[in-house]
Scaffold this active site. Structure first.
Site, PDB file in Angstrom:
ATOM      1  N   ASP A  58       0.820  -1.225  -0.123  1.00 34.40           N
ATOM      2  CA  ASP A  58      -0.014   0.122  -0.213  1.00 34.40           C
ATOM      3  C   ASP A  58       0.957   1.374   0.122  1.00 34.40           C
ATOM      4  OD1 ASP A  58      -3.136   1.152   0.793  1.00 34.40           O
ATOM      5  OD2 ASP A  58      -1.368   2.138   1.976  1.00 34.40           O
ATOM      6  N   TYR A 114       3.265   9.606  -0.238  1.00 38.29           N
ATOM      7  CA  TYR A 114       4.413   8.951   0.610  1.00 38.29           C
ATOM      8  C   TYR A 114       5.661   9.112   0.200  1.00 38.29           C
ATOM      9  CZ  TYR A 114       0.045   6.660   2.693  1.00 38.29           C
ATOM     10  OH  TYR A 114      -1.154   6.066   3.078  1.00 38.29           O
ATOM     11  N   LYS A 166      -2.663   5.828  -4.088  1.00 38.10           N
ATOM     12  CA  LYS A 166      -3.775   6.840  -3.746  1.00 38.10           C
ATOM     13  C   LYS A 166      -3.572   8.374  -4.474  1.00 38.10           C
ATOM     14  CE  LYS A 166      -3.788   4.995   0.750  1.00 38.10           C
ATOM     15  NZ  LYS A 166      -2.293   4.391   0.990  1.00 38.10           N
ATOM     16  N   HIS A 193      -7.354   9.692  -1.964  1.00 37.16           N
ATOM     17  CA  HIS A 193      -6.985   9.524  -0.568  1.00 37.16           C
ATOM     18  C   HIS A 193      -7.790  10.200   0.549  1.00 37.16           C
ATOM     19  CE1 HIS A 193      -2.514   9.310   1.085  1.00 37.16           C
ATOM     20  NE2 HIS A 193      -3.201   8.919   2.129  1.00 37.16           N
TER      21      HIS A 193
END
Length: 320
Positions: A50, A55, A85, A118
């Site tokens: 994930d 990120y 996302k 997200h």
């Protein structure tokens, strides 16, 4: 190597019910370190990863996949389930396709298994940061954004689409116009924030829940130590000869959802996989169900007097 069970999504595709989350502190986790950790996790049996544009781990994950294929740790791309996302600054209808294409470039992949919105908020385009100024927050046009997400499926860029951090009310609004219903809603869920109302709603609508922060994320400024320090969970763990983390993860698993765990430590990654050959009794599960509830991540950063959510009540639609 561990074999992880799977669940079938409304899209017809299967999702491994335990995955590795990749949202880590970039300052303490350089790309080469993260790549090595991802390769190690594949050796242990992890197949669901994930990530997210926010990120900064899409590139090292992509490099790890290339390395795992080259070395034979995995035989083909089809063995993996990769989630990423769409960040708030890319939710305008004409930004979604370029965003997923950039994600695929970073991952060195031709398609995702799951692409999620997200957060249910729009931010000023071009700002890939969670520390958004209050003036950068705007309402999201669910209809047009979701149409663009559906187009990603039609173009073969992702097999399934879904959302993250959506309340029952916001899911209902999205479903009003959706031609392809969201397959997944990824939300904070653990023994101290069990999301019972949302789980019941999603089950009725055929939406699979994936739990983030299953251990409370106590190492983060926004997390809570309530899971890992729970006397109830500690007592059950001692009686069963398991770790507190294993009991918490097993409880989440027994609620019929999938879960993403974050660790770059090989021993903990291995321990997190060891939750499928035993179970909590009905009595133990009920003891955990009775733990006082409190959301760990408030979402206050997305609340603004002039923004779409003027209070936490509005952000979560009463699910607080």
């Amino acid at each position: 190597m561990a074999v992880i069970p799977e669940a079938v999504l409304s899209s017809g595709h299967k999702i491994p019910i335990l995955g590795l989350g990749t949202g880590v502190d970039p300052s303490s986790s350089p790309p080469d370190f993260m790549k090595a950790a991802f390769v190690t996790s594949m050796e242990l049996g992890y197949r669901h990863f994930d990530t997210a544009a926010l990120y900064g781990t899409e590139k090292p994950l992509g490099e790890a996949i290339v390395e795992a294929l080259r070395s034979g740790i995995i035989k083909s791309r089809e063995e993996l389930f990769i989630t990423s996302k769409l960040w708030c600054s890319d939710v305008d209808q004409d930004c979604v396709l370029p965003a997923i294409q950039n994600t695929l470039k970073n991952l060195q992949l031709e398609y995702l298994d799951l692409y999620l919105i997200h957060w249910p908020v729009r931010a000023t385009p071009g700002k890939l940061t969670f520390s958004l100024d209050k003036k950068d927050l705007f309402p999201m046009d669910y209809k047009s954004t979701w149409e663009a997400m559906e187009e990603c499926v039609k173009l073969g860029l992702t097999k399934s689409i879904g959302v993250s951090n959506f309340s029952c009310k916001k899911l209902s609004e999205l479903l009003e116009n959706a031609m392809i219903p969201p397959a997944v809603n990824q939300v904070e869920m653990n023994p101290v924030w069990n999301q019972k109302k949302l789980r019941d709603f999603c089950k009725e609508k055929g939406i699979h829940i994936t739990a983030w922060s299953p251990l409370g994320a106590s190492g983060n400024a926004w997390g809570t130590p309530a899971v890992m320090e729970s006397p109830v969970i500690k007592e059950i763990a001692a009686a069963k000869g398991k770790t507190v983390a294993q009991v918490a993860l097993r409880w989440v698993h027994q609620q019929g959802v999938s879960v993403v765990v974050k660790s770059v430590n090989k021993d903990r990654m291995q321990q997190n996989l060891s939750i499928f050959d035993w179970e909590l009794s009905e009595e133990e599960e009920q003891q955990i169900n009775e733990i006082p509830q409190a959301r760990g991540f408030s979402g206050i950063l997305l609340v603004s007097p002039d923004g779409p959510f003027k209070s936490l009540e509005e952000l979560w639609d009463g699910e607080i």
